[in-house]
Design a protein around this motif. Structure first.
Motif, PDB file in Angstrom:
ATOM      1  N   PHE A 106      33.203  68.284  38.899  1.00 53.20           N
ATOM      2  CA  PHE A 106      31.845  67.847  39.262  1.00 53.20           C
ATOM      3  C   PHE A 106      30.888  69.037  39.304  1.00 53.20           C
ATOM      4  CE2 PHE A 106      34.136  64.051  40.486  1.00 53.20           C
ATOM      5  CZ  PHE A 106      33.212  63.012  40.339  1.00 53.20           C
ATOM      6  N   ASN A 107      31.053  69.952  38.364  1.00 53.32           N
ATOM      7  CA  ASN A 107      30.236  71.165  38.363  1.00 53.32           C
ATOM      8  C   ASN A 107      29.515  71.296  37.022  1.00 53.32           C
ATOM      9  OD1 ASN A 107      29.191  73.729  38.393  1.00 53.32           O
ATOM     10  ND2 ASN A 107      31.040  74.706  39.214  1.00 53.32           N
ATOM     11  N   ALA A 108      28.234  70.897  37.014  1.00 52.33           N
ATOM     12  CA  ALA A 108      27.456  70.889  35.773  1.00 52.33           C
ATOM     13  C   ALA A 108      27.262  72.297  35.215  1.00 52.33           C
ATOM     14  CB  ALA A 108      26.102  70.211  36.007  1.00 52.33           C
ATOM     15  N   THR A 109      27.216  73.279  36.094  1.00 48.75           N
ATOM     16  CA  THR A 109      27.094  74.679  35.638  1.00 48.75           C
ATOM     17  C   THR A 109      28.319  75.077  34.817  1.00 48.75           C
ATOM     18  OG1 THR A 109      26.053  75.095  37.770  1.00 48.75           O
ATOM     19  CG2 THR A 109      26.632  77.026  36.479  1.00 48.75           C
ATOM     20  N   LEU A 110      29.477  74.651  35.295  1.00 48.39           N
ATOM     21  CA  LEU A 110      30.721  74.942  34.576  1.00 48.39           C
ATOM     22  C   LEU A 110      30.725  74.254  33.206  1.00 48.39           C
ATOM     23  CD1 LEU A 110      33.708  76.006  34.515  1.00 48.39           C
ATOM     24  CD2 LEU A 110      34.357  73.815  35.538  1.00 48.39           C
ATOM     25  N   TRP A 111      30.295  72.993  33.156  1.00 50.64           N
ATOM     26  CA  TRP A 111      30.318  72.257  31.884  1.00 50.64           C
ATOM     27  C   TRP A 111      29.441  72.948  30.838  1.00 50.64           C
ATOM     28  CZ3 TRP A 111      28.969  67.246  35.005  1.00 50.64           C
ATOM     29  CH2 TRP A 111      30.077  66.883  35.776  1.00 50.64           C
ATOM     30  N   GLU A 114      39.359  83.595  30.869  1.00 48.12           N
ATOM     31  CA  GLU A 114      39.190  83.521  32.318  1.00 48.12           C
ATOM     32  C   GLU A 114      38.429  82.240  32.687  1.00 48.12           C
ATOM     33  OE1 GLU A 114      40.543  85.405  34.584  1.00 48.12           O
ATOM     34  OE2 GLU A 114      39.492  84.489  36.293  1.00 48.12           O
ATOM     35  N   LEU A 115      37.462  81.875  31.853  1.00 48.54           N
ATOM     36  CA  LEU A 115      36.706  80.640  32.135  1.00 48.54           C
ATOM     37  C   LEU A 115      37.600  79.404  31.963  1.00 48.54           C
ATOM     38  CD1 LEU A 115      33.869  79.654  33.015  1.00 48.54           C
ATOM     39  CD2 LEU A 115      33.383  79.233  30.592  1.00 48.54           C
ATOM     40  N   ALA A 116      38.527  79.458  31.000  1.00 49.29           N
ATOM     41  CA  ALA A 116      39.468  78.339  30.837  1.00 49.29           C
ATOM     42  C   ALA A 116      40.332  78.199  32.087  1.00 49.29           C
ATOM     43  CB  ALA A 116      40.346  78.561  29.600  1.00 49.29           C
ATOM     44  N   LEU A 117      40.726  79.339  32.657  1.00 47.03           N
ATOM     45  CA  LEU A 117      41.516  79.324  33.890  1.00 47.03           C
ATOM     46  C   LEU A 117      40.671  78.798  35.057  1.00 47.03           C
ATOM     47  CD1 LEU A 117      43.841  80.082  35.778  1.00 47.03           C
ATOM     48  CD2 LEU A 117      43.104  82.479  35.646  1.00 47.03           C
ATOM     49  N   GLU A 118      39.440  79.289  35.132  1.00 47.77           N
ATOM     50  CA  GLU A 118      38.528  78.875  36.192  1.00 47.77           C
ATOM     51  C   GLU A 118      38.288  77.356  36.137  1.00 47.77           C
ATOM     52  OE1 GLU A 118      37.390  80.236  38.763  1.00 47.77           O
ATOM     53  OE2 GLU A 118      35.776  78.849  39.319  1.00 47.77           O
ATOM     54  N   ALA A 119      38.128  76.828  34.924  1.00 54.14           N
ATOM     55  CA  ALA A 119      37.895  75.389  34.760  1.00 54.14           C
ATOM     56  C   ALA A 119      39.092  74.597  35.271  1.00 54.14           C
ATOM     57  CB  ALA A 119      37.618  75.069  33.291  1.00 54.14           C
ATOM     58  N   ARG A 124      41.251  75.601  37.550  1.00 59.25           N
ATOM     59  CA  ARG A 124      41.270  75.704  39.016  1.00 59.25           C
ATOM     60  C   ARG A 124      40.281  74.721  39.638  1.00 59.25           C
ATOM     61  NH1 ARG A 124      40.685  82.007  38.688  1.00 59.25           N
ATOM     62  NH2 ARG A 124      42.831  82.737  38.888  1.00 59.25           N
ATOM     63  N   GLN A 125      39.095  74.629  39.032  1.00 57.86           N
ATOM     64  CA  GLN A 125      38.069  73.748  39.603  1.00 57.86           C
ATOM     65  C   GLN A 125      38.364  72.269  39.384  1.00 57.86           C
ATOM     66  OE1 GLN A 125      33.911  74.560  39.089  1.00 57.86           O
ATOM     67  NE2 GLN A 125      34.214  76.754  38.831  1.00 57.86           N
ATOM     68  N   GLY A 126      39.197  71.971  38.389  1.00 53.20           N
ATOM     69  CA  GLY A 126      39.444  70.570  38.064  1.00 53.20           C
ATOM     70  C   GLY A 126      40.646  69.964  38.770  1.00 53.20           C
ATOM     71  N   GLY A 162      35.630  77.385  50.742  1.00 50.88           N
ATOM     72  CA  GLY A 162      35.915  76.313  49.790  1.00 50.88           C
ATOM     73  C   GLY A 162      34.674  75.818  49.083  1.00 50.88           C
ATOM     74  N   SER A 163      34.888  75.200  47.917  1.00 51.16           N
ATOM     75  CA  SER A 163      33.800  74.538  47.206  1.00 51.16           C
ATOM     76  C   SER A 163      33.920  73.053  47.456  1.00 51.16           C
ATOM     77  CB  SER A 163      33.885  74.819  45.707  1.00 51.16           C
ATOM     78  OG  SER A 163      33.334  76.083  45.440  1.00 51.16           O
ATOM     79  N   HIS A 164      32.776  72.442  47.651  1.00 55.71           N
ATOM     80  CA  HIS A 164      32.776  71.036  48.030  1.00 55.71           C
ATOM     81  C   HIS A 164      31.764  70.283  47.175  1.00 55.71           C
ATOM     82  CE1 HIS A 164      32.991  67.472  50.422  1.00 55.71           C
ATOM     83  NE2 HIS A 164      31.731  67.548  50.771  1.00 55.71           N
ATOM     84  N   GLU A 196      26.385  67.156  43.811  1.00 57.18           N
ATOM     85  CA  GLU A 196      26.003  68.555  43.909  1.00 57.18           C
ATOM     86  C   GLU A 196      27.209  69.325  44.407  1.00 57.18           C
ATOM     87  OE1 GLU A 196      22.607  69.027  43.038  1.00 57.18           O
ATOM     88  OE2 GLU A 196      23.410  71.064  42.845  1.00 57.18           O
ATOM     89  N   LYS A 197      27.558  70.396  43.718  1.00 57.51           N
ATOM     90  CA  LYS A 197      28.702  71.189  44.160  1.00 57.51           C
ATOM     91  C   LYS A 197      28.206  72.427  44.891  1.00 57.51           C
ATOM     92  CE  LYS A 197      33.268  72.258  43.040  1.00 57.51           C
ATOM     93  NZ  LYS A 197      34.372  71.908  42.192  1.00 57.51           N
ATOM     94  N   VAL A 198      28.836  72.731  45.992  1.00 58.33           N
ATOM     95  CA  VAL A 198      28.357  73.847  46.794  1.00 58.33           C
ATOM     96  C   VAL A 198      29.548  74.641  47.329  1.00 58.33           C
ATOM     97  CG1 VAL A 198      28.157  72.296  48.782  1.00 58.33           C
ATOM     98  CG2 VAL A 198      26.922  74.443  48.799  1.00 58.33           C
ATOM     99  N   HIS A 199      29.395  75.960  47.338  1.00 55.46           N
ATOM    100  CA  HIS A 199      30.448  76.812  47.882  1.00 55.46           C
ATOM    101  C   HIS A 199      30.091  77.136  49.329  1.00 55.46           C
ATOM    102  CE1 HIS A 199      33.778  79.611  47.760  1.00 55.46           C
ATOM    103  NE2 HIS A 199      33.018  80.448  48.443  1.00 55.46           N
ATOM    104  N   VAL A 200      31.009  76.892  50.254  1.00 52.09           N
ATOM    105  CA  VAL A 200      30.731  77.139  51.672  1.00 52.09           C
ATOM    106  C   VAL A 200      31.842  78.011  52.271  1.00 52.09           C
ATOM    107  CG1 VAL A 200      30.022  76.066  53.840  1.00 52.09           C
ATOM    108  CG2 VAL A 200      29.866  74.744  51.726  1.00 52.09           C
TER     109      VAL A 200
END
Ligand SMILES: *[C@@H]1O[C@H](CO)[C@@H](O)[C@H](O)[C@H]1NC(C)=O
Ligand SMILES: *[C@@H]1O[C@H](CO)[C@@H](O)[C@H](O)[C@H]1NC(C)=O
Length: 783
Positions: free
Chosen positions: A126-131, A391-396, A398-400, A697-699, A722-726
């Motif tokens: 759910f992270n449009a920036t990542l997409w 690294e971005l493939a790994l990050e994606a 992790r986020q998914g 965490g990201s929420h 909206e995804k947010v890191h807290v």
């Protein structure tokens, strides 16, 4: 087996030869307008300084009918007398540059490309920036490969059909079941691919498959014969939404029409949807392409017309020449000339099609001479599979990844206490399974930059004991169960990696059921009985799996869904298991129990339930029955609390000055969107998100609206996210703006979008806010 070994070793040989030759490999020759070609370089269509419109007109004016017809197909012919080379339009980049289309070939300087997680996984972030970031990386690699002469610039991705039925074999390719999620994904990924440079395109994307396509092969019905009966209401508020957002917000360069018919008309021959909707209403600035060989399919398979010329004419008139512009397949190339000669279609219609395709080629810079002298001309082999891209493939991944269950909690594992891990299951040491489909041709497993399997990933944190348990996901026998059980007895914790792969769900292959295949469930149950430490279930799949048995079994400590997590999937899974990554993914589709599909034909397209007919309805928006895990489910290693900081109790909806409230504009107290002044009309909400746990965490805030009741209304509908890191112990304020006309409107039975007046309930996690929409009539009536 022997075949694939031979193939991969010859592939490796090619790779070596490529390395040796790499110094001498020359860049791609210009597609057209070669500055060295004196006969063409002065022609107007080659003049970069002229407006594209004029250049296109000039070029079309020079072509003979035969030459024009040769340009109507994906394998477009050369026009040597005008210095134009042949061009293969069909390339694919669903989640990384892929060789599924004939326009792209791996080998030589380009042995592979970064293989991101399958789209269903990436959607779960759910992270449009990542997409968008993924789109940028994929288009860097695509341009690099184009410059190297091994790929095209026109990519028939993304697939934004709604994941309507959990059995669909291609559900994995999509961003899930929600129209707003899918539309956001489409717009973001397309922006990343196409770049942000006005008219100029980095690569041209295509949103597919328009429309109501989400059945491949079920119970004797295949996509080539299927006539999807779809209501106007479902078209408008479900099936069209991602395509509209792709065209209007993403400004995509192309839309692909599908194989199936919609209400008796092949989509590629339907002027109502191609001409009126895509071009007329949404103003597509680009070309419409048929799915590969849909025009042939509706003639040969559907017998929609009595002669091939009529089929060609229909296509061209519907879309080709006023709707369809390009045939993926040979059909139009073979039959269009005759169709023109018989007067079934005019040459002017053919010209219209070419305007749309050639304009895109010009916007891509294909008529601007030397590729190396153009923007992106410096991209080459060094820009593919870079450490940053991988690294971005790994990050994606992790986020998914979605944490479905965490009892105790028992995750994350501790590398101090869990020193030995039994890693078990048919997907525990897989590579190609992790990249899903549309990554590379089946037997060529060299297309990713490299893989980290779950076993390898876990091996970086602990000592592993590996047992497959089943030799493949079909899991036909229990021969290896004993060894698996034995492994879990010896370990401090057990990780079972089970699920599906392309042998179970794929293009042309819908699933028969929702349970784990073969004897996988039995394997899990036997291992968990013997296991000494905590047992964690990791699921790899595109579609949802009915894992009620594991959800309800207290001995199964945790469940994680990794989708198809891409080339770095094993690292991401291990990072989540051991707590280096705090999972924040949420399910982009409902996980139904097996009973859901018992009496549910895949062919019934209705989204809305019909209790009197025993029809349950589809997706969280319309289905209210029991679920295994709901849409949006996903837990974290920390806890978040939400409070509404500010939100208006009332929002006035001004009416278009020409309309009078109480007459034309209102029906059932719902105002037609076309009668409202929509510009800038939004509902702004401020929400505080507090991380009350001890881990950063990201929420994802999922914002739903529940409109006032009415027969046409979904139970609830995602209107924003909206995804947010807290960081732990802190609070973040998140602003959410909901466009009233787009997202608080509902669609009536005639397919008309209306804004219901009255109380709309906005739901964010456990909080509810009520907002009253009121028609503002005063002062807007002119005459
Ligand atoms: C609008 O509605 C009112 C009340 O129903 C009616 O008297 C009036 O004639 C209508 N006006 C128009 C322009 O239809
Ligand atoms: C969204 O993805 C981007 C790109 O990976 C990342 O930098 C950002 O932190 C992510 N947002 C959140 C809130 O996790």
């Amino acid at each position: 087996m022997a075949y694939s070994t031979t193939l991969s070793s010859s592939f490796f040989l090619l790779f070596l030869i490529g390395l040796l030759l790499s110094v001498s490999i020359s860049a791609r020759e210009p597609f057209a307008c070669d500055p060295k070609d004196a006969t063409t370089k002065a022609l107007p269509f080659c003049q970069v300084s002229l407006p594209i419109k004029e250049r296109v007109k000039d070029l079309i004016g020079r072509l003979t009918l035969k030459e024009k017809v040769g340009l109507l197909v994906d394998n477009a012919g050369a026009v040597p007398r005008l210095g134009i080379k042949g061009y293969e339009w069909w390339s694919e980049a669903l989640h990384g540059v892929s060789n599924v289309g004939p326009g792209t070939k791996f080998g030589g300087d380009f042995p592979g490309a970064t293989s991101f997680p399958q789209v269903i996984t990436t959607a779960a972030s759910f992270n449009a920036t990542l997409w968008e970031a993924i789109g940028r990386v994929v288009s860097d690699e695509a341009r690099a490969m184009y410059n190297g002469g091994v790929a095209g610039l026109t990519y028939w991705s993304p697939n934004v059909n709604i994941f309507r039925d959990p059995r669909w074999g291609r559900g994995q390719e999509t961003p899930g079941e929600d129209p707003v999620l899918a539309g956001n994904y489409a717009a973001s990924y397309v922006k990343g691919l196409q770049g942000n440079d006005g008219e100029r395109l980095k690569v041209a994307a295509s949103c597919k498959h328009f429309t109501a396509y989400d059945l491949d092969n079920w119970n004797g019905v295949d996509r080539f014969h299927f006539n999807a009966q779809v209501s106007k209401q479902d078209i408008e508020d479900t099936f069209d939404v991602p395509f509209r957002m792709c065209v209007k917000d993403g400004k995509v360069a192309s839309v692909m029409c599908s194989y199936n018919q919609v209400n008796g008309i092949p989509t590629c021959a339907d002027p109502k949807i191609l001409k009126n909707t895509i071009r007329g209403q949404w103003r597509l600035n680009g070309y419409i392409v048929s799915d590969c060989d849909s025009v042939g399919v509706y003639y040969d398979t559907q017998h929609y017309t009595s002669t091939p010329e009529e089929a060609a004419a229909d296509a061209i008139k519907a879309g080709y020449f006023a709707g369809l512009d390009l045939d993926c397949g040979p059909f139009l190339g073979v039959h269009t000339e005759n169709a023109v000669q018989r007067g079934l279609v005019s040459e002017a219609d053919v010209n219209n099609a070419l305007v749309n395709t050639i304009t895109i080629q010009m916007r891509l810079g294909m008529f601007d001479g030397e590729p190396s002298a153009q923007p992106y001309g410096n991209l080459g082999p060094k820009d593919v599979c870079t450490p940053a891209h991988q690294e971005l493939a790994l990050e994606a991944a992790r986020q998914g990844i979605v944490l479905l269950k965490n009892q105790g909690p028992s995750l994350p594992l501790s590398h101090l206490r869990h020193r030995t891990i039994a890693v078990i299951g048919p997907n525990s040491d897989v590579t190609v399974t992790m990249i899903g489909n549309y990554a590379g041709k089946p037997r060529m497993d060299g297309v990713a930059c490299g893989y980290t399997t779950p076993l390898q990933g876990i091996g970086r944190y602990a000592k592993t004991i590996h047992q497959q348990g089943c030799k493949d996901v079909a899991c036909g026998d229990d021969q290896s169960f004993a060894a698996a059980i034995d492994a879990s007895r010896q370990a401090d914790a057990t990780v079972l990696v089970v699920g599906l792969d392309q042998s179970i769900e794929a293009e042309a292959r819908d699933r028969a059921g929702l349970l784990l295949p073969g004897r996988q469930q039995e394997l899990v149950s036997k291992v968990v009985q013997a296991s000494k430490g905590p047992t964690i279930l990791v699921l790899m799949s595109g579609g949802p799996i009915d894992v009620s048995f594991a959800k309800n079994d207290p001995r199964i400590a945790a469940i994680l869904w990794a989708g198809y997590p891409g080339q770095a999937g094993g690292t991401a899974i291990a990072d989540v298991l051991f707590g280096t990554t705090n999972p924040g993914g949420k399910l982009p589709m409902t996980w139904y129990p097996q009973e859901y599909i018992a009496n549910l034909p895949m062919t019934n397209m209705a989204m809305r339930s019909s209790p009197s007919k025993g029809y349950p309805g589809r997706t969280y928006r319309f289905y209210k029955g029991p679920v295994v895990y709901p849409f949006g489910h996903g837990i974290s290693y920390t806890n978040f609390v939400h409070t509404v900081a500010s939100a208006p109790p009332v929002v006035g909806v001004p009416l278009d000055g020409r309309r009078r409230f109480g007459n034309v504009t209102v029906s059932g107290k719902a105002i037609r969107v076309t009668h409202a002044k929509c510009k800038g009309l939004s509902l702004g909400i401020q929400v505080d998100v507090k991380n009350i746990g001890s881990k950063d965490g990201s929420h994802t805030l999922l914002v739903y609206s529940k409109p006032p009741a009415g027969y046409w209304v979904p139970h609830k509908q995602l209107v924003a996210f909206e995804k947010v890191h807290v960081p732990a112990g802190t609070q973040q304020r998140v602003g959410i703006n909901i466009h009233v006309c787009k997202f608080l409107s509902v669609v009536d039975r005639s397919g008309i979008r209306r804004i219901p007046m009255g109380e709309h309930s906005i739901h964010i996690a456990d909080i509810k806010h009520s907002v009253s929409l009121q028609a503002a009539t005063l002062g807007v009536i002119k005459s």
